[in-house]
Design a protein around this motif. Sequence first.
Motif, short mmCIF file in Angstrom:
data_model
loop_
_atom_site.label_atom_id
_atom_site.label_comp_id
_atom_site.label_asym_id
_atom_site.label_seq_id
_atom_site.Cartn_x
_atom_site.Cartn_y
_atom_site.Cartn_z
N ARG A 11 0.81 -1.21 0.00
CA ARG A 11 0.00 0.00 0.00
C ARG A 11 0.85 1.27 0.00
O ARG A 11 0.33 2.37 -0.13
CB ARG A 11 -0.94 -0.01 1.21
N GLY A 12 2.14 1.12 0.19
CA GLY A 12 3.04 2.28 0.18
C GLY A 12 2.94 3.15 1.41
O GLY A 12 3.37 4.30 1.41
N PHE A 13 2.39 2.60 2.49
CA PHE A 13 2.26 3.35 3.74
C PHE A 13 2.29 2.38 4.90
O PHE A 13 1.63 1.33 4.89
CB PHE A 13 0.95 4.13 3.80
N GLY A 14 3.03 2.74 5.94
CA GLY A 14 3.02 1.94 7.16
C GLY A 14 3.68 2.69 8.29
O GLY A 14 4.57 3.53 8.08
N ARG A 15 3.22 2.39 9.49
CA ARG A 15 3.82 2.93 10.70
C ARG A 15 4.00 1.77 11.68
O ARG A 15 3.06 1.04 11.97
CB ARG A 15 2.95 3.99 11.34
N ALA B 238 1.46 8.16 14.09
CA ALA B 238 0.63 7.42 13.14
C ALA B 238 0.06 8.30 12.04
O ALA B 238 -0.54 7.80 11.10
CB ALA B 238 -0.52 6.74 13.88
N THR B 239 0.26 9.61 12.14
CA THR B 239 -0.35 10.53 11.19
C THR B 239 0.58 10.84 10.03
O THR B 239 1.79 10.60 10.08
CB THR B 239 -0.71 11.86 11.87
N ASP B 240 0.01 11.45 8.99
CA ASP B 240 0.82 11.91 7.86
C ASP B 240 1.76 13.03 8.27
O ASP B 240 2.77 13.28 7.61
CB ASP B 240 -0.09 12.38 6.72
#
Length: 225
Positions: free
Chosen positions: A107-111, A204-206
């Motif tokens: 998904r190209g996003f992770g934390r 966890a935010t952008d």
Amino acid sequence: MSGAPGRTAVVTGGAGAIGAAIADALRAGGHEVVVLDRGEVDLADADAVRRAAAAIPRCDVLVHAAAAFDRFTLAGLDLDALRRVLAVNVEAGLLLAHAFAPGMARRGFGRIVFVVSDTFYGPPAPDLLPYVASKAALIGITRTLAHELGPAGIAVTAVAPGLTDTPAAREGMPSAAFDAVRARQALPRTLTPDDVAQTVAFLATDGAAALTGQTLVPDGGLMPR
């Protein structure tokens, strides 16, 4: 600091005061939250952790807040207790990261956020040996995974709270200890679970997109880093 709607967070240790506060803060930010704790899975059992991870279809934010707190000094070395602490505090977090990182990468996003402790910077008692050792390992893992996973858009950080006013901490420490720590902090206020939770929720935010490999220390300035 947008982007949470539609994202799922997995929080270990959600039955504890800090873990529960983290779960609440992530929900308030728009995340769907899945809690893994003693009632759901034995985090000391690697196979159980793998099964629990396989049953969760999506994880965008992993917060490993669970911790075993067995105590002993070098003179009282207990390898069984040490292995349990390392299994819960270190191995469970690493197994979950291993399970969820591929989906994050697609998904190209992770934390990934590991909750550690400011006792790493100044152990207050010798019988915290296994606990501090486990938190040190997580800080090393944080720094290493940040480089491995960063190209896939996954940020890996750690949060090292100071002495926090929780039922477990109150049970294990006299009130004078809280007073002494508070007096040494740059911000002389007793820390609450929400202090930790809001730090994790920010990560966890952008808005935290440029933070990785770091350990944030919400301890009122007790251990400036």
